[in-house]
Design a protein around this motif. Structure first.
Motif, mmCIF file in Angstrom:
data_model
loop_
_atom_site.group_PDB
_atom_site.id
_atom_site.type_symbol
_atom_site.label_atom_id
_atom_site.label_comp_id
_atom_site.label_asym_id
_atom_site.label_seq_id
_atom_site.Cartn_x
_atom_site.Cartn_y
_atom_site.Cartn_z
ATOM 1 N N VAL A 198 42.792 -43.683 34.201
ATOM 2 C CA VAL A 198 42.587 -42.428 33.769
ATOM 3 C C VAL A 198 42.599 -41.095 34.135
ATOM 4 O O VAL A 198 42.457 -40.989 35.510
ATOM 5 N N ILE A 199 43.341 -40.051 33.395
ATOM 6 C CA ILE A 199 43.701 -38.512 33.071
ATOM 7 C C ILE A 199 43.358 -38.273 32.584
ATOM 8 O O ILE A 199 42.679 -38.189 31.319
ATOM 9 N N ASP A 200 41.589 -38.194 32.975
ATOM 10 C CA ASP A 200 40.648 -37.136 32.785
ATOM 11 C C ASP A 200 40.974 -35.652 31.435
ATOM 12 O O ASP A 200 42.044 -34.896 32.285
ATOM 13 N N ALA A 201 40.206 -35.863 30.471
ATOM 14 C CA ALA A 201 40.969 -34.489 30.064
ATOM 15 C C ALA A 201 40.959 -32.808 30.221
ATOM 16 O O ALA A 201 40.294 -32.769 31.812
ATOM 17 N N LEU A 202 41.751 -32.101 30.716
ATOM 18 C CA LEU A 202 42.320 -30.926 31.122
ATOM 19 C C LEU A 202 42.071 -31.074 32.989
ATOM 20 O O LEU A 202 42.283 -29.669 33.537
ATOM 21 N N ALA A 203 42.328 -32.130 32.475
ATOM 22 C CA ALA A 203 42.649 -32.416 34.685
ATOM 23 C C ALA A 203 43.741 -31.132 35.180
ATOM 24 O O ALA A 203 43.434 -30.701 36.033
ATOM 25 N N PHE A 204 44.683 -30.739 34.369
ATOM 26 C CA PHE A 204 45.631 -29.585 34.972
ATOM 27 C C PHE A 204 45.920 -28.349 33.961
ATOM 28 O O PHE A 204 47.035 -28.172 33.907
ATOM 29 N N GLN A 205 44.465 -28.400 33.334
ATOM 30 C CA GLN A 205 44.833 -27.321 33.383
ATOM 31 C C GLN A 205 45.562 -25.946 33.662
ATOM 32 O O GLN A 205 44.314 -25.331 34.842
ATOM 33 N N TYR A 206 45.900 -25.143 33.070
ATOM 34 C CA TYR A 206 46.577 -23.857 33.718
ATOM 35 C C TYR A 206 47.032 -24.238 36.032
ATOM 36 O O TYR A 206 47.270 -23.527 36.041
ATOM 37 N N THR A 207 46.651 -25.128 35.970
ATOM 38 C CA THR A 207 48.507 -25.287 37.006
ATOM 39 C C THR A 207 49.415 -24.604 36.938
ATOM 40 O O THR A 207 49.854 -24.322 35.652
ATOM 41 N N GLY A 208 50.075 -24.484 37.844
ATOM 42 C CA GLY A 208 51.081 -23.669 37.695
ATOM 43 C C GLY A 208 52.074 -23.894 38.088
ATOM 44 O O GLY A 208 52.950 -23.881 37.044
#
Length: 322
Positions: free
Chosen positions: A222-232
């Motif tokens: 599982v890759i949960d919601a927003l795990a990578f949010q705003y990564t650069g």
């Protein structure tokens, strides 16, 4: 008739008396139990040794408060002849002078918010026995790099949140769980998950704006919601075939992100639905050929020559139908 009434009254009196005695006894027992529980919880006495306040439980020491002002400290292995096995909740919280800490090999657990907001803390040397780093343990510190070689099992929620100087963290293969937001708002540039981790938690890399490379665990589910949010700077991410849920995992990511996969049908489906580029690993070539316009490299809006690097960026950012 009078005799019958007398007998009835006597029975009633006996029943009432027994009931009162029963209630009274139960009340007394409850009071005794309550007092015993209260007395037991009322706490283990807090003892002092040098700059440390501590308690003793089950033959070992938990440090509950550090009262010193030293810039560099070594957590002792023992206090009063007993092993120091835990750093308690908020034990060092808001300490503004602490710059480095060596956690002794006797310590097994680092409590919630143990070092939270120790704004000057740059160096942590982790002991070889630490199994749990609890929620918020090192939130908002100045740690730059940390290598953990113990049999660590768990990294708690938001454990390193807002550690804006943190560029590198190395976790052992023994880690089984990493809580949500654990590395949010850090300066991590790369991260490799231990192989036993099956869930990439929500917000784990939120606003990690310098993150360029992530290796997901081979058996991730599982890759949960927003795990990578705003990564650069994350350009490519390989999704294991074992992943069965990645809903909303890449919300608010930059458009140049490319998802790579082998045989997982979920990846192209998710990519189509969320307008994200994706390729089979066997078909992906990250280097694109610069197109020529009138014998010159593709121009930008200022009519200047565009480099290979800039061209790749433009192409990868372009919306794509799949």
């Amino acid at each position: 008739m009078k005799k019958a009434l007398s007998i009835f009254a006597l029975c009633l009196l006996l029943i009432t008396g027994c009931a009162k005695q029963s209630v009274s006894g139960a009340s007394m027992a409850s009071t005794v139990t309550s007092e015993a529980t209260s007395s037991s919880a009322a706490s283990t006495p807090v003892l002092k040794e040098g700059d440390y306040d501590y308690i003793v439980q089950d033959g070992s020491v938990t440090i509950v408060k550090y009262n010193g002002t030293s810039e560099n400290i070594v957590i002792p292995d023992t206090i009063d002849g007993l092993p120091v096995k835990a750093i308690g909740d908020s034990a060092f919280r808001n300490n503004s002078t602490l710059k480095s800490v060596v956690i002794s090999d006797s310590v097994i657990s680092i409590g919630t918010s143990a070092f939270e907001s120790c704004s000057a803390l740059k160096t942590v040397t982790m002991g070889k026995s630490v199994e749990v780093i609890s929620d918020f343990s090192f939130e908002n510190t100045s740690i730059e790099e940390i290598k953990i070689e113990s049999d660590l099992k768990e990294v708690g929620r938001w454990a390193f949140y807002d550690c804006r100087n943190l560029k590198l963290i190395t976790l052992p293969e023994s880690v089984e769980a990493i809580g949500e937001g654990a590395f949010a708002k850090t300066n991590l540039e790369e991260f490799e998950f231990p192989s036993k981790v099956k869930i990439v938690s929500s917000f784990i890399f939120k606003a990690a704006v310098h993150l360029k490379e992530v290796t997901l665990p081979a058996h991730c589910e599982v890759i949960d919601a927003l795990a990578f949010q705003y990564t650069g700077g994350l350009n490519e991410l390989s999704i294991p075939d074992s992943v069965i849920d990645m809903s909303y995992a890449f919300e608010d990511c930059r458009r140049e992100l490319v998802l790579l996969y082998d045989n997982n049908p979920l990846v192209p489906q998710y990519a189509r639905e969320n307008n994200i580029l994706c390729f089979k690993k066997s078909e992906y070539n990250p280097v694109l050929t610069v197109e020529l316009v009138n014998g010159k490299p593709l121009n930008d809006f200022k009519n200047l020559g565009t480099s290979q690097e800039d061209y790749n960026f433009v192409k990868r950012c372009a919306p794509t139908e799949m």
